[in-house]
Design a protein around this motif. Structure first.
Motif, mmCIF file in Angstrom:
data_model
loop_
_atom_site.group_PDB
_atom_site.id
_atom_site.type_symbol
_atom_site.label_atom_id
_atom_site.label_comp_id
_atom_site.label_asym_id
_atom_site.label_seq_id
_atom_site.Cartn_x
_atom_site.Cartn_y
_atom_site.Cartn_z
ATOM 1 N N ARG A 100 5.126 -6.721 2.459
ATOM 2 C CA ARG A 100 4.326 -6.790 1.230
ATOM 3 C C ARG A 100 3.802 -8.224 1.011
ATOM 4 O O ARG A 100 2.627 -8.419 0.691
ATOM 5 C CB ARG A 100 5.170 -6.336 0.036
ATOM 6 N N GLY A 139 3.694 -2.487 2.639
ATOM 7 C CA GLY A 139 5.089 -2.736 2.305
ATOM 8 C C GLY A 139 5.830 -1.517 1.778
ATOM 9 O O GLY A 139 7.025 -1.600 1.468
ATOM 10 N N SER A 140 5.155 -0.370 1.699
ATOM 11 C CA SER A 140 5.856 0.855 1.281
ATOM 12 C C SER A 140 6.844 1.292 2.359
ATOM 13 O O SER A 140 6.630 1.042 3.547
ATOM 14 C CB SER A 140 4.861 1.996 1.061
ATOM 15 N N ILE A 141 7.915 1.963 1.910
ATOM 16 C CA ILE A 141 8.876 2.511 2.865
ATOM 17 C C ILE A 141 8.650 4.004 2.971
ATOM 18 O O ILE A 141 8.773 4.731 1.976
ATOM 19 C CB ILE A 141 10.322 2.245 2.394
ATOM 20 N N VAL A 185 8.056 1.027 7.586
ATOM 21 C CA VAL A 185 7.428 0.244 6.525
ATOM 22 C C VAL A 185 5.941 0.143 6.850
ATOM 23 O O VAL A 185 5.564 -0.299 7.938
ATOM 24 C CB VAL A 185 8.075 -1.150 6.406
ATOM 25 N N SER A 193 10.427 -4.406 3.899
ATOM 26 C CA SER A 193 9.387 -4.030 2.946
ATOM 27 C C SER A 193 8.878 -5.251 2.179
ATOM 28 O O SER A 193 7.666 -5.450 2.005
ATOM 29 C CB SER A 193 9.952 -2.963 2.002
#
Lengths: 470, 470
Positions: free
Chosen positions: A54, A172-174, A168, A50
């Motif tokens: 990001r 960059g969010s999971i 991901v 992540s």
């Protein structure tokens, strides 16, 4: 701070930026494509992935996810220009959980396919996905490309074996979609959007997979027959009589078997006489081996009485079982040993296959005297590896004559596939190899839908750009 | 020209605008939701659907696709305000093609599920999707909601049975994805985006489905056992010994069977004594019935020796087979005859089910003396219909006491499901019924991905707005 130092500072895993150390990650294993990268990063966990993604999103750097780097279509190789980070998942190799009552296993995306099979086996279960690269390829790569292999007829593609995913996304969010449920209708099917998207919509970091019962016995038969029509009749009979137990139904031409016998030590057809075509048929089940063998025997008797088959051998030991399977599994290696290759990974409605093989073989051999056919594949799934090698008359110095026809041959074969409503990439994915050809056969609305999906999930076009769609 | 005249002029199918004639299309079959519509249109073919949707897109009118109008979540009912057109697919009811060698059938979306089964049967094949509404529901609706039913354990959900789709997208374009291939990796998986999206991303107008071999024999057993833990042990044993042949594994409480015996003529448990719980177990295969029966018998012997089960009956005629299945299939109807109901269509990891039933039943009965539990479902799929009826002590005039607890009960049950990483909608979809609850359990990233998908496929929010996501 340099870009590399900046990247290195945001996550705790390994970073490789020395050109020599990076080399193995920048070329695909067939050596067809080579790219450039700012660095290769090897995160230790999903949080790390992540943070890396990001950072890439913020710095306008492309992310090229990579598993075992065994793909056949260049999907895991960075482009030759631009700012790329290769995101290698191989250090994320933990089995997270096995639930034997629920028949599921959850793991990191970097676990090799072989390690998944072994973990299942230790729990007295079966994970059925199986393919040549299984010792090296990772389950994340298998899912990203929706891999196939030799047991699809019974258990399905990688897509069919997956219940949950962790991904991901481009910012960059999971996304935690690690469900282990057989039924779930609580919104859009995000899981299947990521499966088969080759890292262009997000990075698969974990998965929950289905496990199956281990069959008590497996029996394989090697069967000589005159042509693919006869093979199709045999397939139909096997499905009618033993659909529950039919695990594999593979077709191969005598040319394939001759190549294996020539290039692989100790490989030999178990049959006394030669035939134009062969079928490998496997039954597996919870029955005793004896029962399975007699089922195959009576199946073959019917086929023999109908003159569909000429001869057959049935495995009666593990050694024989493995020897018959090796004849099928060593074809790719044997073909490679013979020189340059032109390969097609196509699928067709099964009913269209015999005529397709006849017609397209004739067109190719009539047009290209420098080639010979090397045809094999998963007939039960409608999936052919409709390959060509240089003609026997060609010596190695004339290989470029053969290579020069590749683009024309691809177009001829793929136009024929398209006319049959088939697929030009059955189990190898598009990567860069088939990206533009696939686009050529797409309708405008299909191109629009795919490109709108890509824009919506990856607005900056930083997730494995240039793969799958242009 | 009025809007209705304008709409009528663009396509050649039927248009209904008389309020009386429209009524049946504007209320769901349980009578929970009623909406309004400018008109109900019944196109004759895909071109017609395309023209209607394009007209709606140009005029800012919402499109509410509807099949047999048998959904349980209000997904096919228009909203009570706004400009809606109900797009009924029921006149599009042609089987387009059957390919017995390829084991596929292609058809219009408006074909009823029963007609699909019958067409398969005529071709000596099986289409295994089966559920209570099959005489009325359409295959388009089944796919739009990813329907489940009683054979999922062996054959999968509607999603798993579909190889190709034809869809009219929000701008009226026709996407021809009518492939009939087992393997196809030529881009993003558009098919699975539309399946289960309840018409909010496009209208399914046609489908290509998998066919299977018809089993030669089927045997069902009705088994008495003490609790769901014992049922789980029996399931595990049945999977270990007969995973190839296990077609159904259904759990039901004695309360369910008592309701069926009370409300359905001639319904009677085949067992002499009562038990707290029962399992219905079906094996089917290409073996003879005698072989199947003895497999069930030896399975039950092992279970009996281990004290997992108390008693069992095995069907030995079609009449007995049907009578045992009727005990299971009539539960919903019997529960409805008992008064108001509170229903939950949940799924859980199978291993979590016994404890879930114990714990949540206790919480509910401790808190709500006005309720009793009516629990049944597809244990083999981890899918429970975890329902409640008014307590026996309540007379009908006190039904509102029971109804008043519905929202609290839903929340209690669904919070417990969520804590087990389960699903609050296993096979009925979200529609409007579960839309907001599902959203409450979603992570922010999941909400964002779904809403971005919706915007990308339906930028004007005219495709079945307000369903699935808000």
């Amino acid at each position: 701070m340099s870009l590399i130092d900046s990247l290195a500072s945001v996550f705790s895993g390994k970073i490789i930026s020395d050109p020599t150390d990076m080399a193995a990650f920048l070329t695909d294993w067939r050596g067809k494509w080579t790219g450039v990268a700012l660095a290769v990063v090897q995160p230790d966990n999903t949080e790390d992935v992540s943070l890396v993604v990001r950072w890439c999103n913020e710095h306008g750097v492309s992310v090229v996810p990579q598993g075992g780097n065994t793909g056949l279509s260049g999907g895991a190789t960075p482009s030759a220009t631009g700012l790329n980070v290769v995101l290698s998942l191989t250090r994320m190799n933990k089995v997270r959980d096995i639930d034997v009552l629920n028949n599921t296993i959850s793991l990191d995306a970097g676990v090799t396919l072989l390690a998944v099979q072994e973990a299942a086996d230790e729990a007295q279960k079966l994970f059925p996905l199986s393919l040549a690269a299984e010792g090296t390829c990772t389950i994340g790569g298998n899912l990203a490309t929706n891999a196939g292999g030799v047991q699809v007829l019974r258990y399905g593609n990688a897509r069919d074996l997956c219940l949950g995913l962790e991904v991901v996304t481009s910012d960059g969010s999971i996304w935690n979609g690690m469900k282990s449920l057989r039924k779930d209708n609580t919104g859009y099917d995000l899981k299947n959007i990521f499966i088969g998207s080759e890292g262009t919509l997000g990075v698969i970091t974990g998965a929950t997979l289905k496990l199956f019962e281990k069959p008590k016995s497996k029996v394989v038969s090697f069967i000589a027959l005159a042509d693919p029509s006869a093979a199709l009749r045999l397939l139909k009979l096997a499905q009618e009589l033993h659909s529950n137990e039919l695990t594999a139904f593979e077709l191969m031409s005598d040319e394939c078997i001759q190549l294996v016998e020539k290039h692989v030590d100790a490989a030999r057809s178990p049959l006394a006489s030669r035939s134009e075509w062969y079928v490998l048929l496997e039954l597996s089940s919870s029955s005793e081996e004896q029962a399975l063998s007699s089922r195959i025997e009576s199946l073959l008797e019917i086929a023999m009485e109908n003159d569909w088959i000429a001869d057959a051998a049935i495995s009666s030991s593990i050694a024989q079982f493995n020897a018959i399977w090796a004849l099928r599994e060593d074809i790719s290696e044997a073909q490679a040993a013979e020189g340059k290759t032109i390969k097609h990974d196509i699928s067709l409605p099964i009913s269209a296959i015999p005529q397709f093989i006849d017609r397209v073989t004739k067109r190719l051999l009539d047009s290209y005297s420098v080639a010979r056919m090397v045809v094999f594949g998963h007939l039960g799934d409608g999936n052919l590896h409709f390959n060509l090698s240089p003609a026997r008359s060609l010596d190695k110095s004339q290989n470029e004559l053969f290579t020069s026809i590749e683009a024309e041959v691809n177009k001829l074969v793929h136009d024929e596939v398209n006319a049959c409503n088939g697929s030009i990439s059955a189990e190898h994915g598009l990567g860069v190899l088939r990206r533009d050809e696939a686009s050529r056969y797409r309708s405008e609305i299909e191109r629009n839908l795919m490109s709108s999906l890509k824009k919506s999930f990856d607005p900056k076009n930083l997730m494995n750009p240039g793969k799958v769609i242009s």
